[in-house]
Design an enzyme around this catalytic site. Structure first.
Site, short mmCIF file in Angstrom:
data_model
loop_
_atom_site.label_atom_id
_atom_site.label_comp_id
_atom_site.label_asym_id
_atom_site.label_seq_id
_atom_site.Cartn_x
_atom_site.Cartn_y
_atom_site.Cartn_z
N GLY A 1 35.12 -30.32 -55.06
CA GLY A 1 34.06 -30.70 -54.13
C GLY A 1 34.58 -31.01 -52.73
CB VAL B 1 34.97 -16.88 -65.46
CG1 VAL B 1 36.03 -16.08 -66.21
CG2 VAL B 1 33.80 -17.20 -66.36
CG ASP C 1 39.50 -24.22 -69.37
OD1 ASP C 1 38.67 -24.78 -68.64
OD2 ASP C 1 40.19 -23.24 -68.98
CE LYS D 1 38.26 -21.34 -67.16
NZ LYS D 1 39.65 -21.75 -66.93
P1 NDP Z 1 37.34 -34.02 -60.27
O1 NDP Z 1 37.52 -34.91 -61.45
O2 NDP Z 1 38.48 -33.86 -59.35
O3 NDP Z 1 36.07 -34.50 -59.42
C1 NDP Z 1 34.88 -34.91 -60.01
C2 NDP Z 1 34.00 -35.52 -58.95
O4 NDP Z 1 32.76 -35.85 -59.54
C3 NDP Z 1 34.53 -36.80 -58.31
O5 NDP Z 1 34.34 -36.79 -56.92
C4 NDP Z 1 33.68 -37.89 -58.95
O6 NDP Z 1 33.45 -39.01 -58.13
C5 NDP Z 1 32.39 -37.16 -59.15
N1 NDP Z 1 31.58 -37.78 -60.20
C6 NDP Z 1 31.93 -38.16 -61.43
N2 NDP Z 1 30.90 -38.72 -62.08
C7 NDP Z 1 29.87 -38.70 -61.21
C8 NDP Z 1 28.54 -39.15 -61.28
N3 NDP Z 1 28.03 -39.74 -62.37
N4 NDP Z 1 27.74 -38.98 -60.19
C9 NDP Z 1 28.22 -38.41 -59.08
N5 NDP Z 1 29.48 -37.96 -58.94
C10 NDP Z 1 30.30 -38.11 -60.01
O7 NDP Z 1 36.88 -32.61 -60.87
P2 NDP Z 1 37.22 -31.16 -60.31
O8 NDP Z 1 36.86 -31.10 -58.87
O9 NDP Z 1 38.59 -30.75 -60.72
O10 NDP Z 1 36.23 -30.24 -61.17
C11 NDP Z 1 34.86 -30.16 -60.88
C12 NDP Z 1 34.24 -29.02 -61.69
O11 NDP Z 1 34.86 -27.79 -61.30
C13 NDP Z 1 34.42 -29.12 -63.20
O12 NDP Z 1 33.28 -28.62 -63.86
C14 NDP Z 1 35.60 -28.20 -63.48
O13 NDP Z 1 35.59 -27.67 -64.79
C15 NDP Z 1 35.34 -27.10 -62.47
N6 NDP Z 1 36.52 -26.34 -62.12
C16 NDP Z 1 37.64 -26.99 -61.68
C17 NDP Z 1 38.77 -26.28 -61.36
C18 NDP Z 1 39.99 -26.97 -60.85
O14 NDP Z 1 41.00 -26.28 -60.67
N7 NDP Z 1 39.96 -28.28 -60.63
C19 NDP Z 1 38.80 -24.81 -61.49
C20 NDP Z 1 37.56 -24.21 -61.91
C21 NDP Z 1 36.47 -24.96 -62.23
P3 NDP Z 1 34.62 -40.00 -57.62
O15 NDP Z 1 35.45 -39.18 -56.69
O16 NDP Z 1 33.90 -41.09 -56.94
O17 NDP Z 1 35.36 -40.41 -58.84
N1 HSE Z 2 42.32 -26.41 -66.53
C1 HSE Z 2 41.98 -25.09 -66.11
C2 HSE Z 2 43.23 -24.21 -66.12
C3 HSE Z 2 41.38 -25.18 -64.72
O1 HSE Z 2 44.33 -24.70 -66.39
O2 HSE Z 2 43.11 -23.01 -65.92
C4 HSE Z 2 40.62 -23.96 -64.32
O3 HSE Z 2 39.46 -23.75 -65.07
#
Ligand code: NDP
Ligand code: HSE
Length: 444
Positions: free
Chosen positions: A30, A146, A215, A219
């Protein structure tokens, strides 16, 4: 350096309608989505035909983000942000299943398009989410779900929509590919390389979903649904992780000219009667060292597609991380925003084929069977007889001397999982078979 005409074009920002965006989650993904959306605002206006306007970012702990985001943009109640009249598109990058499901459904039902990176959510509830998007006439995009930056979803939804896909074999989890590749490179154990993956930040604090294959199974479900126009859920995917792979397995694979990869395999299976079914499975797989997937190193991902007219295609790149994932999310965001400005919709869910799921026991595969036997006259004949009785034909047999025992490594021709299970069960009952140590499936 920009030319004068480019500068003129860039400064002539389209004045089309503003598209309001809510980002749910400001973590690894994000925060990069928000940063790149701001950094490229002008270029995005041109690509969309109007500017994107960030209406807010929902997080669980706003205090944590008060240095990077102004107070008026921070929300601790995602539902409140979604409900705002001036939000047109909701980007869900929180993760998990149940809570984001409620959020995404609320957004779609309120007529907002949704972009999500959440593979677990899409793989579990694609039908419900697609139905809600259809009913509201809005878009549901999930390219990042994916293999992050690799355009797998767009490739299946659009580029190959005119072809018939036969098989997809993907390395779609970076953490497990890093571990297996490091074991192959160094000869080290699974535990040591998992620790290394954790130290380098590839594996999460709880790496269960990665190493147990869940995971990759999510996918696989998404890829199989798109490729075969059939609803496949994560729970339909046969799933086996890499936790039991030993340094000895890697060594044996190497000696036979293979490497071990965790593959997500989505395949059209055609019966003798010409009826098609769909198999989706995730398991450690022996891949010949000259196969393009064998050279996918480190935490990289790759997806190998076999299609009737296109032939063999391979897509390779970064499958995880803030930046690569944000790239895919932003591509979707630009697409959804264009549709808000100019009208039109993203391709919806296509499940017209509605193929049955193949019975895993009937799926044909080749196997690598590693066992210890007493080094006695006739053992090999006994083992071969059990294989033949259960319909398994041997391709190669290799024996290594071990004091009073011998290690036998069998490579088989294609046989069903049922034949394999029956064979392994019967082999284990033979007096001369000390242990059946490992069975690993082999790729085509
Ligand atoms: P993070 O754990 O880094 O971030 C999660 C975010 O969600 C944080 O900012 C957290 O807030 C917020 N959050 C948690 N609970 C709530 C809630 N109840 N209301 C509002 N906000 C909330 O996750 P990632 O960014 O790594 O992953 C996000 C998504 O992207 C997941 O679905 C993941 O599977 C997907 N994804 C991730 C990849 C990666 O490489 N990281 C690759 C591909 C997909 P706070 O910061 O305040 O704790
Ligand atoms: N945990 C995952 C990986 C992140 O290792 O590929 C991407 O979906």
């Amino acid at each position: 350096m920009s030319t004068t005409s480019e500068v003129t074009a860039m400064s002539d920002v389209p004045q089309g309608r503003e598209v309001g965006v809510a980002i749910l989650g400001h973590g690894t993904v994000g925060s990069e989505v928000r940063r790149l959306m701001e950094a490229n605002a002008e270029a995005f206006s041109h690509r969309i035909g109007g500017p994107l306007a960030l209406r807010g970012v929902a997080v669980s702990n706003p205090t944590k983000h008060s240095r990077t985001l102004p107070k008026e943009l921070l929300f601790d109640d995602a539902m409140e942000l979604i409900a705002r009249e001036d939000v047109d598109i909701v980007v869900e990058v929180i993760g998990g299943i149940e809570y984001p499901r409620k959020l995404v459904l609320a957004a779609l039902n309120a007529g907002k398009s949704v972009v999500t990176a959440n593979k677990a959510l899409v793989a579990a509830h694609a039908d419900e989410l697609a139905d809600a998007a259809e009913a509201a006439g809005v878009d549901l995009y999930f390219e990042a779900a994916v293999a992050a930056a690799i355009p797998v979803v767009g490739m299946l939804r659009r580029s190959l929509a005119g072809d018939q896909i036969e098989r997809i074999s993907g390395i779609v989890n970076g953490t497990t590919n890093f571990i297996l590749d490091a074991m192959d490179e160094t000869g080290a154990s699974y535990d040591d390389m998992l620790a290394e993956a954790t130290r380098l930040g590839y594996a999460e604090a709880d790496p269960t979903a990665d190493v147990e294959g869940h995971d990759a199974a999510s996918k696989a479900a998404i890829m199989a649904s798109l490729a075969f126009h059939t609803r496949v859920k994560a729970s339909d995917v046969y799933c086996e992780g890499i936790t039991k792979i030993t340094a000895q397995d890697i060594e044996a694979a190497k000696n036979a000219g293979y490497t071990i990869k965790l593959l997500a395999i989505c395949e059209r299976i055609r019966s003798a009667a010409g009826e098609d079914s769909v198999s989706a499975r995730v398991h450690p797989t022996l891949v010949r060292r000259d196969h393009p997937l064998a050279s996918v190193n480190g935490s990289y991902n790759a997806v190998f597609v076999e299609a009737e007219a296109a032939g063999r295609l391979m897509f390779y790149g970064n499958g995880a991380g803030g930046n690569p994932t944000a790239s895919a999310v932003l591509g979707d965001l630009v697409g959804a925003a264009r549709n808000k400005v100019h009208g039109g919709r993203a391709p919806g869910e296509s499940t017209y084929a509605n193929l049955p799921l193949a019975d895993f026991g009937q799926v044909p595969t080749r196997y690598h069977i590693d066992m210890h036997v007493r080094d006695r006259v006739g053992v090999l004949a006994e083992v071969a007889a059990v294989c033949a009785k259960n319909g398994i034909s041997l391709r190669t047999v290799r024996q290594e001397e071990r004091d009073d025992a011998a290690r036998l490594i069998l490579l088989t021709h294609e046989a069903s999982e049922e034949s394999l299970d029956a064979t392994v069960t019967e082999l284990a009952t033979l007096d001369d078979v000390l242990t059946v140590d490992t069975v690993i499936r082999m790729a085509e």
